[in-house]
Write an enzyme that holds these catalytic residues in place. Structure first.
Site, PDB file in Angstrom:
ATOM      1  N   SER A   1       0.794  -1.236   0.000  1.00  0.00           N
ATOM      2  CA  SER A   1       0.000   0.000   0.000  1.00  0.00           C
ATOM      3  C   SER A   1       0.823   1.282   0.000  1.00  0.00           C
ATOM      4  CB  SER A   1      -0.951   0.011   1.191  1.00  0.00           C
ATOM      5  OG  SER A   1      -2.013  -0.851   0.928  1.00  0.00           O
TER       6      SER A   1
ATOM      7  N   LYS B   1       0.234   3.320  -2.977  1.00  0.00           N
ATOM      8  CA  LYS B   1      -0.963   4.174  -3.136  1.00  0.00           C
ATOM      9  C   LYS B   1      -0.590   5.663  -3.167  1.00  0.00           C
ATOM     10  CE  LYS B   1      -3.953   0.824  -0.757  1.00  0.00           C
ATOM     11  NZ  LYS B   1      -4.542   0.474   0.563  1.00  0.00           N
TER      12      LYS B   1
ATOM     13  N   TYR C   1      -4.604  -2.515  -9.757  1.00  0.00           N
ATOM     14  CA  TYR C   1      -4.383  -2.349  -8.309  1.00  0.00           C
ATOM     15  C   TYR C   1      -3.423  -3.422  -7.765  1.00  0.00           C
ATOM     16  CZ  TYR C   1      -5.345  -2.406  -3.313  1.00  0.00           C
ATOM     17  OH  TYR C   1      -5.196  -2.416  -1.949  1.00  0.00           O
TER      18      TYR C   1
ATOM     19  N   TYR D   1      -4.237   3.731   8.230  1.00  0.00           N
ATOM     20  CA  TYR D   1      -5.565   3.169   8.503  1.00  0.00           C
ATOM     21  C   TYR D   1      -6.034   3.574   9.893  1.00  0.00           C
ATOM     22  CZ  TYR D   1      -3.697   0.521   4.613  1.00  0.00           C
ATOM     23  OH  TYR D   1      -3.113   0.180   3.449  1.00  0.00           O
TER      24      TYR D   1
ATOM     25  N   VAL E   1       1.356  -3.647   3.858  1.00  0.00           N
ATOM     26  CA  VAL E   1       1.383  -4.921   4.580  1.00  0.00           C
ATOM     27  C   VAL E   1       2.622  -5.760   4.275  1.00  0.00           C
ATOM     28  CG1 VAL E   1      -1.105  -5.125   4.994  1.00  0.00           C
ATOM     29  CG2 VAL E   1      -0.125  -6.056   2.889  1.00  0.00           C
TER      30      VAL E   1
HETATM   31  N1  GLU Z   1      -2.495  -5.253  -1.624  1.00  0.00           N
HETATM   32  C1  GLU Z   1      -2.887  -5.155  -0.244  1.00  0.00           C
HETATM   33  C2  GLU Z   1      -4.377  -5.367  -0.121  1.00  0.00           C
HETATM   34  O1  GLU Z   1      -5.093  -4.855  -0.908  1.00  0.00           O
HETATM   35  C3  GLU Z   1      -2.484  -3.828   0.286  1.00  0.00           C
HETATM   36  C4  GLU Z   1      -2.848  -3.600   1.740  1.00  0.00           C
HETATM   37  C5  GLU Z   1      -1.781  -2.857   2.501  1.00  0.00           C
HETATM   38  O2  GLU Z   1      -0.627  -2.867   2.135  1.00  0.00           O
HETATM   39  O3  GLU Z   1      -2.124  -2.240   3.524  1.00  0.00           O
HETATM   40  O4  GLU Z   1      -4.847  -6.011   0.741  1.00  0.00           O
END
Ligand code: GLU
Length: 314
Positions: A69, A72, A196, A248, A266
């Site tokens: 993420s 992003k 994505y 988050y 993650v």
């Molecule tokens: N590709 C992961 C998902 O969509 C990213 C989540 C993350 O890194 O927080 O679950």
């Protein structure tokens, strides 16, 4: 500092690395994406890219890992470049206060995700980047952009990670289908998720990640070249979103402990920005209960404190 002396920042990184390297409480490696379960929880990498061009590293800073993420931030930057403020008609700018992959708010809020840094928001951002392209082209554009930011053409996507998440990304499929039902995705769900999952599977080392994020610390400009990536105002706003939404439901705690805008993934990576001064990338694959790197957060807390970097200090 005289010739032969070690830079104080290098000493800080070495000290933080030495303090944390022996920690036994390292959190749990993400395993809901099977390919990520192979990561070695013993790894710890630290990298600092200063806006004056100097960089410092410690530990496993040259080992590529799945940035997940953290990507992003880069796709948000690209999407804002394409559609500007029109993005905010389809994605909010408020902290979610819930998990990275939560579906709950989407029903109350008519398929408009709370912010671009939770999964649902980043999936809308991927839909924006996909406009007028095939997924392969959109993915290529994202990779080229990250290579440009990091000034490193060796950066690539890990196809095994992308495949692994494509096979098991049920929750993201649910989010995407749900938003499509509200008309907030304009392309087929499989195509949007293709983009994505692939950008989440970008593989960067801490050194590369700190460099790729440095424009956010440098008023929107590349470090060294002076080339403008985004306006100063846009860099400031992306930093604001990272501070309020980048971890988050752990975003408040990260702001409290570290005091810098940051985005976690993650895979165990975190990119943090000390505006005007530095971009910092850390990596340790073990996660805390909110899905953020446990030792990575601790490392950033220590680095920020020792270097005196906080956006809240006067
Ligand atoms: N590709 C992961 C998902 O969509 C990213 C989540 C993350 O890194 O927080 O679950």
């Amino acid at each position: 500092m005289t010739a032969g002396e070690t830079d104080p920042l290098q000493l800080i990184l070495d000290r933080v690395h030495a303090r944390l390297q022996g920690e036994t409480e390292r959190g749990s490696v993400a395993d809901y994406i099977p390919e990520l379960a192979h990561a070695d929880p013993g790894r710890l990498g630290l990298a600092v890219q200063l806006t004056d061009g100097r960089s410092f590293v410690a530990g496993d800073a040259d080992e590529p890992f799945s940035i997940q993420s953290v990507s992003k931030v880069f796709t948000l930057t690209l999407a804002l470049g394409k559609v500007g403020d029109a993005l905010w008609r389809r994605v909010g700018r408020e902290p979610s206060g819930s998990a990275f992959n939560s579906i709950v708010q989407l029903e109350y809020e008519q398929g408009i995700p709370r912010n671009p840094l939770i999964n649902a928001g980043a999936i809308v951002v991927a839909d924006v980047i996909l406009a007028g392209h095939e997924p392969r082209e959109a993915i290529g554009e994202i990779v080229r952009f990250v290579r440009f930011l990091a000034d490193d053409d060796s950066i690539r996507i890990d196809p095994a990670v992308a495949r692994s998440e494509t096979r098991t990304g049920y929750r993201n499929q649910a989010l995407a289908n749900y938003m499509r039902s509200f008309g907030n995705l304009h392309h087929e769900v499989d195509k949007v998720l293709g983009v994505y999952f692939h950008h989440c599977a970008l593989s960067l080392s801490c050194r590369q990640l700190a460099r790729a994020g440095a424009f956010l610390a440098n008023r929107g400009r590349l470090v060294g070249g002076g080339h403008s990536v985004v306006s100063e105002e846009r860099a400031r706003r992306i930093n604001a979103l990272m501070l309020t939404c980048g971890h988050y439901d752990g975003s408040g705690d990260f702001a409290f402990r570290v005091g810098l805008p940051g985005k976690s993934g993650v895979g165990g990576g975190i990119l943090a920005i000390a505006p005007g001064v530095a971009s910092v990338a850390v990596w340790s694959p073990g996660l805390n209960a909110n899905g953020n790197s446990l030792l990575g957060s601790r490392a950033l807390e220590m680095i920020a404190r020792e270097a005196g970097w906080s956006i809240f200090s006067g």
